[in-house]
Design an enzyme around this catalytic site. Structure first.
Site, mmCIF file in Angstrom:
data_model
loop_
_atom_site.group_PDB
_atom_site.id
_atom_site.type_symbol
_atom_site.label_atom_id
_atom_site.label_comp_id
_atom_site.label_asym_id
_atom_site.label_seq_id
_atom_site.Cartn_x
_atom_site.Cartn_y
_atom_site.Cartn_z
ATOM 1 C CG HIS A 1 44.538 27.205 21.525
ATOM 2 N ND1 HIS A 1 43.687 27.546 22.537
ATOM 3 C CD2 HIS A 1 44.592 28.284 20.705
ATOM 4 C CE1 HIS A 1 43.249 28.778 22.363
ATOM 5 N NE2 HIS A 1 43.781 29.250 21.254
ATOM 6 C CG HIS B 1 35.066 28.291 18.421
ATOM 7 N ND1 HIS B 1 33.987 27.558 18.838
ATOM 8 C CD2 HIS B 1 34.602 29.542 18.171
ATOM 9 C CE1 HIS B 1 32.911 28.319 18.833
ATOM 10 N NE2 HIS B 1 33.261 29.518 18.438
ATOM 11 C CB CYS B 2 40.888 25.550 20.883
ATOM 12 S SG CYS B 2 40.218 24.825 22.366
ATOM 13 C CB ALA B 3 40.954 29.227 16.742
#
Ligand SMILES: Cc1ncc(COP(=O)(O)O)c(C=O)c1O
Length: 391
Positions: free
Chosen positions: A111, A346-348
């Site tokens: 992100h 996972h910020c994805a």
């Protein structure tokens, strides 16, 4: 293991979350403490001896960190984090944005390398395009048709923070540059696991956070090519970066230091240099490659688990999920057994949306992990399956 106080004091604890942040070796903490005990002052300002010693410490650290990626210190600014550097770049790129201009990312971006561009896109009515990641192989998908005359920026990660895949981004960067786009590499996940020689990367900017390379928080190595930094305005404005200030105007110094307004985090820079130095002495790559292979082999052997594909080259990060259990339940079970892994997006989130996965478990290895730990991890998974899975 013996060089990590936290792990020394907790010999039964298994830390499998190094892609998020690494544990810190004693040598790094000692370098940090020594800086504060012996050389600490504000840099680039004071003419007293201690001020000069602190400036020397900062500039020596910058040179060591630049060497680590084959760059010159004149092209490396030390930012607070990869997130901060990407935000700074997105805001200050020397581009006269026109509505409809395009920014090309991959679907595997963290992100930190999506949201600054989204914000910019909303401001200037730009179009974000995403290179797909192949669901079967985990490799970077076809990008040729996504790169066009409107592409002004290509900003891509060198390795996935979810699957561990190392992407073949050099041809993309080269093609993008040839047609005049600015190229940015998020090296946060690759820096600890692969030698970087900036000359062969075809990039205008490359960034990684020191805390993922055995350093501390508060320092991100940010390479900026001369043709970029020389025409770019500072990310932030304030003390230490001006030639002249009048009541209404200011002019900037003509060096990479113009991106370091305010008092820099010299302690974190010193620690970052000690971290990469420690890594270079340890050379854990071959051992981590073997450990990763052992881990993947064990995971593949369990029918109730699905391992995410990670291409032909990878960091020692592996992600998997189960149709039988929630990722968060697996992580909680492991945590109960003193094993720290991550579960979630996972910020994805874009990658997980593309692949239609809700959440995955991620195991990411560091220099302190061992084959015994992988075996205990697998035994713990099996014990969970025996208890809850096989009815
Ligand atoms: C690929 C990638 N990019 C950027 C970041 C953000 O790094 P930081 O939190 O140090 O700013 C991370 C952190 O996990 C990452 O994995």
């Amino acid at each position: 293991m013996k060089e990590f106080a936290l792990l020394r004091q907790n010999p039964d604890f298994i830390y499998f979350d190094s892609a998020a942040t690494c544990q810190v070796p004693d040598a790094v903490l000692q370098a940090y403490t020594a800086y504060y005990q012996q050389h600490h002052a504000n840099v680039h300002r004071a003419s007293h001896q201690l001020g000069r010693a602190a400036t020397t410490a900062l500039e020596q650290a910058r040179t060591a960190l630049a060497d680590f990626i084959g760059a010159n210190a004149e092209n490396v600014t030390l930012q607070a984090s990869t997130t901060a550097a990407l935000n700074g770049l997105a805001q200050q790129l020397p581009i006269d944005w026109q509505a409809g201009d395009e920014i090309l990312l991959s679907a595997a971006e963290h992100h930190a390398n999506i949201l600054p561009w989204q914000r910019l896109a909303q401001l200037h009515d730009l179009k974000l395009r995403y290179i797909p990641i192949d669901r079967q192989t985990g490799e970077l998908g076809a990008w040729q048709h996504l790169l066009n005359a409107r592409t002004r920026v290509v900003s891509v990660t060198a390795a996935s923070n979810v699957t561990g895949a190392i992407f073949d981004i050099q041809p993309l960067l080269q093609a993008a540059r040839e047609q005049g786009a600015i190229t940015i590499v998020d090296a946060a996940q690759i820096a600890a696991h692969s030698d970087i020689n900036i000359a062969s990367w075809h990039c205008d900017a490359l960034i990684f956070s020191a805390h993922k390379v055995y350093g501390l928080n508060g320092c991100a190595v940010t390479y900026l090519a001369p043709q970029l930094w020389s025409v770019m305005a500072p990310f932030q404005v304030g003390g230490g970066i001006v030639q002249q200030v009048t009541e209404t105007t200011a002019t900037w110094i003509d060096s990479i230091h113009k991106f370091e307004a305010g008092s820099p985090n010299t302690g974190a820079a010193v620690a970052a240099a000690a971290g990469v130095n420690w890594l270079q002495q340890q050379q854990p790559h071959a051992r981590l490659t073997q450990l990763r292979a052992l881990l993947v082999q064990h995971l593949h052997a369990r029918e109730w688990l699905s391992v995410l594909p990670s291409g032909t080259a990878h960091t020692p990060t592996v992600a998997f999920y189960s149709d039988n259990f929630q990722a968060y339940d697996i992580a909680a079970w492991l945590d109960q057994h003193n094993i720290a892994v991550r579960a979630g997006h996972h910020c994805a989130q874009v990658l997980l949306q593309h692949w239609q996965l809700p959440a995955v478990v991620r195991v990411s290895l560091g220099a302190y992990n061992t084959a015994d730990q992988i075996n205990r991890f697998i035994e713990t998974l099996d014990a969970g399956w025996a208890l809850f899975g096989s009815d």
